[in-house]
Design an enzyme around this catalytic site. Structure first.
Site: not given
Ligand code: UD1
Ligand code: UDP
Length: 440
Positions: A209
């Site tokens: 992601h």
């Molecule tokens: C965010 C964090 C990242 C973390 C990740 C965990 C920042 C800068 N990034 O990235 O560090 O690793 O979360 O998963 O804070 N969206 C949905 N539903 C949701 C949430 C998001 O559809 O519930 C979609 C939207 O289109 C959104 C995109 O995902 O624009 C990205 O979401 P965003 O929260 O901006 O960043 P992440 O990639 O999730």
């Molecule tokens: N995770 C989960 N379900 C999923 C994918 C990830 O529960 O489908 C959990 C995983 O166990 C880990 C956390 O989400 O603890 C990691 O989140 P993510 O990769 O979104 O964020 P990051 O750690 O890179 O910030």
């Protein structure tokens, strides 16, 4: 004492859950603020359920948007709540926009900030997370740090050792606590039951992601090209919403979804995910948390990045960085799948993230600082003293504390002849080269 915890995304809920549980166990007054950055049930509510923590007291509902929009909305929402709740300390976790917003707002309101998972550095300023974690560290008063290596990052940036607490990572607490529950329960999600995961014996769990991978067509294409050739494994891919959106935009989703060995499912709950990863022969990921979970669960990991703020996993031998490079992915994946000795070595890598007591150590440190009055942020009223920064070789038996008392100094860095070490109070300095700040 009153604690406010700010969280907003899936990994923050998971990694703060053990601390929230520990705070509640000790009956400490506590409010939880959800920024609403993650809002889908699969990215938020399901984790409160699986990790058995109460629903947040506040949700700011910022939703998705640009960094500036998200961070700005979070800041004004958080400020209102903190002005009303007046906590003694605000806890933020990791490196998301909630951490940036929460730390900035709290510091400017003169509320102590405690940064959970502090000190990580990828040294890559194109990652929004690197900016967030650095700013949060500047704004914090207490640092709960997963490893000695991350503590040394902070020492190198000039932070006082006195405020650094090496606790391990709460991801280990969460893993240990919930894996047994997950095993007893079995798979819960319909999508996984339908796939009959229990009947598969060569599972590769895939997650990705990171904006710097999935938002760049060339990088995702390389990764998908590697996946196409990994036909000896069943690839289970719980897809992050960001990734689903960009794969659809690039016209790559259907192609990937049509491969018979690739199974794309919605993001799954924590218990299901733990069970899935623990049954996997290999984890392919660009997630931060998953690099830590892989080494905790003894599963080899290949990380789809060119750098990592978790270099301990690589040094320990449990994780290999493969970037978005098709050849590197295939070569290392095939080696793990076909060379038992190589795979076993990765599985046996020693976990650098502690024994699962990070939450207890974190809350102990908070209570200690509260009782010592160190959470009160006031302007210093003593006349500013000056100090010199010195370096010396120690030949006598003397601990860090004893040295500091005798020299009216603060020990900063310690070098044991091979590498930098974190100076704990009782460390014997004999034979060490040290740098220290000496008050005049
Ligand atoms: C965010 C964090 C990242 C973390 C990740 C965990 C920042 C800068 N990034 O990235 O560090 O690793 O979360 O998963 O804070 N969206 C949905 N539903 C949701 C949430 C998001 O559809 O519930 C979609 C939207 O289109 C959104 C995109 O995902 O624009 C990205 O979401 P965003 O929260 O901006 O960043 P992440 O990639 O999730
Ligand atoms: N995770 C989960 N379900 C999923 C994918 C990830 O529960 O489908 C959990 C995983 O166990 C880990 C956390 O989400 O603890 C990691 O989140 P993510 O990769 O979104 O964020 P990051 O750690 O890179 O910030």
């Amino acid at each position: 004492m009153k604690i406010a915890t700010i969280l907003g995304t899936r990994p923050e809920i998971i990694k703060m859950a053990p601390i929230i549980a520990e705070i509640n166990k000790r009956n400490i007054n506590h409010v939880v603020l959800h920024t609403g950055q993650h809002y889908d049930k699969e990215m938020s509510d399901n984790f409160f359920r699986d990790l058995e923590i109460p629903a947040p007291d506040y949700n700011i509902h910022v939703g998705s948007g640009t960094h500036a929009k998200q961070t700005g909305l979070m800041m004004s929402g958080i400020e209102k709540i903190l002005l009303k709740e007046k906590p003694d300390i605000v806890l933020v976790q990791g490196d998301t926009n909630a951490v940036l917003a929460g730390a900035l707002v709290s510091a400017k309101l003169h509320i102590a900030v405690g940064h959970v998972e502090a000190g990580l550095r990828s040294f890559d300023l194109t990652m929004p997370e690197e900016i967030n974690r650095r700013v949060a560290d500047v704004c914090s008063v207490m640092y709960y740090i997963p490893t000695e290596e991350s503590a040394i990052n902070l020492l190198a940036e000039g932070f006082s050792r006195k405020n650094l607490f090496i606790t391990g990572n709460t991801v280990v607490d969460a893993c240990f606590r919930h894996l047994e529950i997950a095993k007893k329960r079995g798979f819960g999600e319909e999508s996984l039951k339908e796939l009959d995961i229990d009947g598969m014996d060569n599972i590769l769990t895939l997650t990705m992601h990171r904006a710097e991978n999935v938002d760049i067509k060339e990088r995702v294409t390389n990764i998908i090209d590697a996946l196409k050739e990994l036909t000896d494994v069943d690839i289970i891919f719980p897809i992050h919403p960001r990734t689903k959106n960009t794969l659809e935009k690039f016209g790559l989703f259907e192609e990937l979804n049509s491969l018979s060995h690739v199974h794309i499912v919605k993001p799954i709950g924590y218990l299901d995910f733990l069970l899935l990863t623990s049954k996997s022969v290999l984890i392919l990921t660009d997630s931060g948390g998953l690099q830590e979970e892989a080494i905790t669960l003894d599963v080899p990991a290949l990380t789809l990045r060119y750098n990592t703020e978790r270099p301990e996993t690589v040094a320990a031998g449990g994780n290999i960085l493969v970037g978005a490079n098709k050849e590197a992915i295939l070569e290392n994946a095939n080696r793990i799948l076909n060379d038992k000795e190589f795979a076993d070595k990765m599985k046996n890598a020693v976990n650098p993230y502690g024994d699962g007591d990070a939450a207890v150590k974190t809350v102990d440190a908070i209570e200690k600082y509260y009782h010592e009055g160190k959470l009160n942020i006031t302007a210093p009223e003593d006349i500013m003293d000056s100090f010199t920064r010195e370096m010396t070789q120690i030949d006598a038996d003397i601990t860090v504390s004893e040295f500091e008392q005798s020299e009216n100094a603060l020990v900063h860095m310690v070098h044991d002849g091979v590498k930098m070490r974190f100076p704990t109070d009782d460390m014997n300095l004999k034979g060490m080269m040290i740098t220290y700040d000496k008050r005049k």
